[in-house]
Design a protein around this motif. Structure first.
Motif, mmCIF file in Angstrom:
data_model
loop_
_atom_site.group_PDB
_atom_site.id
_atom_site.type_symbol
_atom_site.label_atom_id
_atom_site.label_comp_id
_atom_site.label_asym_id
_atom_site.label_seq_id
_atom_site.Cartn_x
_atom_site.Cartn_y
_atom_site.Cartn_z
ATOM 1 N N ASN A 88 0.823 -1.198 0.000
ATOM 2 C CA ASN A 88 0.000 0.000 0.000
ATOM 3 C C ASN A 88 0.859 1.251 0.000
ATOM 4 O O ASN A 88 2.095 1.181 -0.004
ATOM 5 C CB ASN A 88 -0.957 -0.013 1.198
ATOM 6 C CG ASN A 88 -2.008 -1.111 1.059
ATOM 7 O OD1 ASN A 88 -2.515 -1.353 -0.038
ATOM 8 N ND2 ASN A 88 -2.308 -1.783 2.154
ATOM 9 N N ALA A 145 1.713 3.677 2.145
ATOM 10 C CA ALA A 145 2.708 3.950 3.181
ATOM 11 C C ALA A 145 3.951 3.095 2.990
ATOM 12 O O ALA A 145 5.080 3.588 3.035
ATOM 13 C CB ALA A 145 2.109 3.718 4.561
ATOM 14 N N GLU A 180 -4.457 5.831 5.049
ATOM 15 C CA GLU A 180 -3.003 5.842 4.957
ATOM 16 C C GLU A 180 -2.402 7.102 5.577
ATOM 17 O O GLU A 180 -1.338 7.576 5.161
ATOM 18 C CB GLU A 180 -2.536 5.714 3.495
ATOM 19 C CG GLU A 180 -2.941 4.428 2.820
ATOM 20 C CD GLU A 180 -2.111 3.229 3.295
ATOM 21 O OE1 GLU A 180 -0.907 3.393 3.522
ATOM 22 O OE2 GLU A 180 -2.683 2.141 3.448
#
Length: 828
Positions: free
Chosen positions: A25, A27, A327
């Motif tokens: 993802n 991050a 996020e």
């Protein structure tokens, strides 16, 4: 792929490596990309931090790869400079590194005046990062008078900060609140206090440690305001409101005191769960580009506890960052994992007194690999050594923290539960780490500056205008003589060239008849040499030291005598060969110097070998050399050194000759070794396993050659004789023509500082207080320790009874060494 982990009883999640999620993802991707370029950090071990006019600043530099946690060998160019109190550059020099370490010195000369200075060490690669990892240490210089430190602290100037674990306080849930109290000089002070609600009821108590740090548990209620009352040891009291308490959010409480596991407990409240029902959270545990991920939900109440084995985490500082569904980072906590730290240590002891010197021994303890260390030796009463960081705090702590830490080395002087607890409080009060997530998401570092290794030398031959395909480069201190190939336009480029300050670089070319001549050419040097200044932020920081100067002294006019004391610092185990001499092992071999006569007669080395009793076959890059005559019964073979020793094998064998040897035994030996008709061939004293390197090898590259067809003295493999070839260090010209054959010399405008051997100043007295507080016993910048072996070194005997040694270093496998030890030199 996301995984939802089942809850264990009491809502405790126990994680191992295989249970960490491997999601891809925003991050994680941003974090990995942000740390894609490796980070270097530097530590300088100084011989001391307070200097007198006439002394020298001696140092040993260590470069460190934060991700791999080993010495950084990528860079060999260390830029080290001295800056005044305003941050203006005073001196800067280039120092050569090898295997991640360097050493050098700066003289305290007329450039300096009494006052504060800074020494900074950095590399070109570090310019790629805002958090560049450069090392900066405050130092002091006194010219004719030593002035005691005078620090006046107002009793009315104190700073008290509440620093909640994770960054904020959440109502109606349990919070861990850290605090910090400092005086006007930035030093921590002891304080006690209490928290009161609006009804003046005490709801929590706290007390700091000696560094002004502490923590307490606190569960605020809705619609309440809280204040604190703090009492200092001076009797002064402070009243201060607590930070804003959030109605919704998540608080973290970490228990890091177990030796084998870290327990992370996340607390929220009903208001948060109501608004963010079934919200998915992600916990990143990361360090210098390495990361692990835990995904979870508050699906069984307001508390989530995650237990992680420390062996699954990273050695040293770990950072926990909690991300919400969008996020976005919402809290952060740093903690230190010491479960995998190698407890490296060394011991120094007196061995004997030897006339005017003392021999000491150093032995490593609990180490599994070799170590490289440096040692500063000062009188026990010294006030001249006060570094901000040791190598441990410099590499394990400083790269991850934003602010200045008071006495960071304190946390690593002992590895006990008390220091571990206090280090955890320090990290709790740090809040967010040094790395800003806005930068991680949006400002990935670009590779604008490379690793610098030596100087780049560029040049071009202008005359002759054509027909030259190579230049002869004369030997320098760090490079042997060699031929440099030219491009079609007669230009050339030499990378990784280590030219010392004021050292000349010289060239010749070879004409068609093989004669060395002087070319007309130009040469340029490419190396980073940009003047820089320290920022106002650095010079305005309170860079604290572990102790201060307590007394005023007027330096006597003849405090330093003119002579200096120079000793062999280390008892060397091996001695480097500096020139080619007659071989001490070979009995019948003699060296032959190759001149123009031999070069014209034998253009290639194989021609010369063939003319001296050997059969040489060259075929498609392969070379075969055999003795022309087979062994006769009268020829014998020496027993030492044997084949294993020549080629570096670990297993060796030897035979003991008897007084009588039968003809039958000699025949068996001959039968055994009759096929060993190829000679032993050495190139610059390195034995060759095959001879392909000699294919088309020009005699112009050969300085001297030894041929010994008997092979006596070189063991079983020398039945075919011994050939030793030494590459050329000087041009192949007649002595009378040498100057005419050499190009105009060039000196690099910014080259490597010459390595200078340490010498101890000779003081007029070794008993007065000035020497005891500011004098130097010795400085040993380079000691290599080998497992289970003792290394000895000498120091000048100043008749000082007790000395303190400050040891810094690193092992081959990355274990850090930092020790302080006091030695009684009166012991026999």
């Amino acid at each position: 792929m996301k995984r939802t982990l089942p809850l264990l009883p009491f809502f405790v999640l126990l994680f191992s490596f295989s249970m960490f999620s491997q999601t891809e993802n925003a991050a994680e991707n941003s974090y990995t990309e942000y740390f894609k370029l490796p980070r270097e950090t530097i530590f300088l071990h100084l011989n001391k931090t307070t200097y007198l006019s006439g002394e020298e600043i001696w140092f040993k530099g260590y470069a460190y790869d934060q991700k791999n946690q080993l010495t950084s060998k990528a860079t060999t160019n260390f830029n080290i400079g001295i800056y005044d109190a305003d941050g203006k550059e005073v001196k800067k020099a280039l120092f050569k590194g090898e295997n991640g370490v360097t050493k050098g010195n700066f003289a305290i000369d007329s450039t300096f005046v009494s006052g504060t200075y800074y020494i900074k060490a950095s590399t070109n690669w570090m310019k790629n990062f805002n958090d560049d990892g450069a090392y900066i240490q405050k130092i002091k210089v006194f010219k004719d008078k030593i002035i005691a430190d005078k620090t006046t602290v107002s009793n009315n100037e104190y700073d008290f900060q509440f620093l909640p674990e994770g960054g904020h306080i959440v109502m109606n849930t349990k919070n861990n609140v850290g605090f910090k109290v400092t005086d006007a000089s930035g030093k921590g002070v002891v304080a006690t206090g209490s928290i009161f609600n609006e009804n003046n009821e005490e709801v929590a108590k706290f007390k700091s440690n000696a560094l002004g740090l502490g923590k307490f548990l606190f569960q605020p209620k809705s619609n309440q305001k809280y204040t604190s009352k703090i009492t200092l040891t001076s009797g002064k009291t402070i009243e201060q409101a607590l930070p804003t308490i959030k109605n919704q959010g998540i608080a973290v409480i970490m228990n890091n005191l177990f030796p084998d596991k870290a327990i992370i407990t996340l607390h929220t409240n009903a208001e948060t769960l109501k608004r963010f029902s079934n919200a998915e959270y992600k916990l990143l545990i990361h360090q210098s580009g390495k990361l692990k991920i835990v995904n979870f939900k508050f699906d069984a109440g307001v508390v989530k506890t995650i237990t992680i084995p420390k062996k699954e985490l990273f050695k040293g500082i770990n950072t926990i960052t909690l991300f919400d569904e969008n996020e976005q980072p919402i809290l952060e906590r740093l903690f230190f994992n010491n479960s995998m730290l190698k407890k490296a240590s060394v011991s120094v002891s007196k061995l004997k007194t030897d006339i005017d010197s003392i021999v000491l021994s150093v032995k490593e303890l609990n180490l599994q690999t070799d170590a490289n260390i440096s040692i500063s030796m000062l009188p026990e009463e010294t006030e001249s050594y006060a570094p901000t960081h040791t190598i441990i705090s410099s590499f394990y702590l400083n790269p991850y923290l934003k602010g200045t830490i008071e006495n960071p080395q304190y946390y690593f002087e002992k590895q006990d539960r008390k220091r571990a607890y206090e280090l955890d409080i320090l990290l709790l009060t740090q809040g967010w780490s040094k790395y800003n997530w806005n930068a991680v998401f949006r400002k990935t570092p670009k590779k604008l500056y490379g690793f610098e290794n030596g100087i780049i030398v560029n040049g071009k031959v202008n005359f002759p205008t054509s027909g030259i395909d190579k230049l002869f480069l004369y030997a320098t201190k760090n490079h042997p003589a060699q031929f440099i190939p030219l491009n079609e336009d007669q230009s050339f480029n030499i990378n990784n060239f280590y030219l010392e300050k004021d050292e000349k670089i010289r060239f010749s070319y070879v004409d068609k008849s093989g004669v060395f001549k002087k070319p007309s050419m130009y040469v340029t040097f490419s190396i980073t040499n940009k003047e820089d200044n320290l920022s106002e932020i650095i010079t305005s920081k309170k860079i604290e030291t572990s102790h201060t100067i307590t007394s005023n002294f007027d330096l006597p006019e003849k405090f330093f005598l003119k002579e200096s004391i120079k000793l062999e610092a280390v008892v060397l185990k091996t001695k480097k060969k500096t020139k080619v001499e007659d071989d001490p092992i070979s009995i019948n071999g003699k060296l032959k110097t190759i001149t123009l006569k031999e070069y014209h007669q034998y253009p290639f080395i194989t021609d010369y070998i063939q003319n001296n009793g050997y059969r040489v076959i060259e075929d498609f890059g392969e070379v075969s050399i055999t003795k022309r005559n087979r062994l006769s019964l009268g020829e014998t073979v020496a027993s030492q050194p044997n084949d294993d020793e020549l080629f570096g094998n670990t297993t060796t064998t030897s035979t003991t000759p008897t007084n009588t040897t039968s003809t039958n035994t000699s025949s068996k030996k001959l039968e055994k070794f009759k096929d060993y008709t190829s000679p032993l061939v050495f190139l610059d004293d390195v034995p060759l396993r095959n001879f392909s390197i000699l294919y088309n090898y020009s005699m112009a590259n050969v300085e001297k050659i030894l041929i010994d067809k008997s092979g006596f003295g070189y063991g079983l493999r020398s039945a075919g004789g011994v050939i030793k070839i030494y590459t050329r260090m000087t041009a192949l010209v007649d002595e009378n023509d040498s100057e005419e054959a050499v190009s105009t010399t060039s000196i690099a405008p910014f080259a490597f500082q010459k390595t200078k051997e340490y010498y101890a100043p000779k003081y007029s007295s070794y008993t007065d207080n000035i020497f005891k507080k500011f004098g130097v016993i010795s400085w040993i910048p380079e000691l290599t320790l080998t497992k289970n072996e003792t290394t000895n070194f000498k120091i000048f005997n100043t008749r000082t009874k007790r000395v303190t040694v400050f040891i810094e270093g690193i092992t081959k496998d990355g274990a850090l060494i930092s020790q302080k030890q006091t030695i009684d030199l009166n012991l026999k």
